[in-house]
Design an enzyme around this catalytic site. Structure first.
Site, PDB file in Angstrom:
ATOM      1  N   CYS A 131       0.820  -1.085   0.060  1.00 19.89           N
ATOM      2  CA  CYS A 131       0.061   0.260  -0.152  1.00 19.89           C
ATOM      3  C   CYS A 131       0.964   1.358  -0.070  1.00 19.89           C
ATOM      4  O   CYS A 131       0.258   2.377  -0.151  1.00 19.89           O
ATOM      5  CB  CYS A 131      -1.074   0.034   1.324  1.00 19.89           C
ATOM      6  SG  CYS A 131      -2.016  -1.421   1.226  1.00 19.89           S
ATOM      7  N   CYS A 152      -0.927   9.606   7.702  1.00 20.79           N
ATOM      8  CA  CYS A 152       0.259   9.480   8.001  1.00 20.79           C
ATOM      9  C   CYS A 152       0.454   9.598   9.610  1.00 20.79           C
ATOM     10  O   CYS A 152       1.305   8.641  10.234  1.00 20.79           O
ATOM     11  CB  CYS A 152       1.132  10.482   7.591  1.00 20.79           C
ATOM     12  SG  CYS A 152       0.947  10.352   5.464  1.00 20.79           S
TER      13      CYS A 152
END
Lengths: 154, 229
Positions: A58, A132
């Protein structure tokens, strides 16, 4: 959604989710160019807990190692490595500072650390980079969980 | 795919315009155990290796998993289009969005499809003693409000569950016609004696609610967040 261009050091552009160009804060740039607590090649770090999240398929993968003071149940030291973008690097660097500053976070506090807190300390990230901060926080939680599991067993 | 099992769709039902609930079960093996508030990562191999996360909507003890999904992107639209018998891949249940101390009073703050993890918690608690709970639920209109009738039923059944609806784009009976504000959160805090706050919804919604709570003097230690992205 409002947007203002960066005027200088510390200024933050408003949410860029509307498609406008995002200007990273000086704090984000600092943590990207000089990330703290990265596990360097060849560095020996004896971890009490390890957390790995994400997958390279990913495009995001995160490793977090923690050393724990068993008497105070606080994080003494933390190292990390990532296969990820600038926001992931900056987020995890900041997370590592938050987890180890002022004598270190308690494990209970570390388990409750939120991506929003990391982003706030960075001065902001675009919404499309929110994940993130989630990556680093999840890896920290997995490391704490790993420590607690081994502490129960031993 | 490592870490994933194949599941099949047992049934599909529309909850509201653009929102579907898929009832799914593993093709082999038992239903995994989970804690209400957790999510699963879903993979549709035809769309590539990237997974998306969806909160589990059913309570524990259910015979199948329920995934309630708003169709807003390529992946979610494909998920909502799955027919009975079709397959998908799901991870084990993941996440930490649930009360650490189940006895503490709590305020659930949901924006749109952010209601889903709270439905899992409330459904699990149906018929058993549970902590005092307030739910502040924001939607554009009542027509967009998922699980409205079920929430009304739950609030009737449970003396210590208060449900308050907010709508941001209409004026509706039985709903407050504005965004959730500081006074609403403060009122819930005072009513429920220093509760834990659980916030779930879009990134912008959760960010706004958290900032409002911090402005009201609520400690970071009692704020739990789950942002959908």
């Amino acid at each position: 959604m409002s947007f203002k261009p960066s005027q200088g050091a510390g200024d933050v552009a408003e949410n860029g989710a509307c498609g406008a160009a995002w200007v990273y804060t000086d704090t984000v740039k600092d943590h990207f160019f000089s990330p703290r607590n990265v596990l360097r090649d060849g560095e020996a770090f004896s971890a009490d807990g390890t957390g790995v999240v994400g997958s390279s398929a990913c495009g995001d993968m995160m490793l977090v190692l923690i050393k724990v003071d068993s008497a105070t149940q606080t994080i003494e030291a933390l190292r990390w490595r990532t296969f990820g973008c600038a926001s992931a690097i900056a987020s995890t660097s900041m997370m590592s500072v938050m987890a180890t500053e002022n004598g270190g976070m308690t494990l209970a506090r570390a388990e409750r650390l939120k991506p929003e807190e990391i982003i706030e300390r960075l001065g902001g990230l675009p919404d499309r980079k929110f994940h993130c901060s989630v990556l680093g926080q999840d890896a920290l939680r997995e490391a704490v969980k790993d420590y607690r599991t081994h502490a129960r067993v031993s | 795919m490592q870490g994933y099992r194949e599941w099949r769709v047992l049934a599909r039902a529309e909850e509201a315009p653009g929102v579907e609930t898929l009832r799914v079960a593993p093709c082999e093996g038992e239903l995994p155990r989970f804690t209400p508030g957790q999510f699963v990562n879903a993979l549709l191999p035809a769309l590539g290796p990237e997974s998306k996360s969806y909160s589990i909507a059913n309570g524990t003890g259910a015979a199948a998993f329920l995934l309630t999904v708003r169709a807003i992107g390529t992946f979610s639209r494909a998920l909502c289009a799955l027919k009975e018998g079709e397959r998908l891949h799901l991870s084990e249940p993941l996440g930490y969005f649930y009360p650490v101390d189940p006895a503490r009073p709590r305020v659930f703050v949901a924006g749109g499809i952010g209601i889903v993890p709270f439905m899992s918690m409330l459904r699990t608690e149906r018929g058993v003693a549970a902590a005092p709970t307030a739910l502040l639920y924001s939607n554009r209109t009542l027509r967009d409000t998922v699980f409205a009738q079920e929430l009304a039923d739950l609030a009737c059944e449970r003396k210590n569950l208060a449900v308050r609806h907010f709508v941001t784009r209409a004026s509706e009976p039985h709903a407050t016609a504005r965004r959730i504000g500081e006074r609403d959160l403060t009122e819930a805090r005072e009513t429920h004696r220093d509760p834990d706050f659980f916030l779930c919804g879009s990134i912008a919604f959760v960010r706004d609610m958290r900032r409002t709570l911090k402005h009201a003097g609520v400690s970071e230690d009692v704020i739990f967040t789950e942002s959908f992205f």
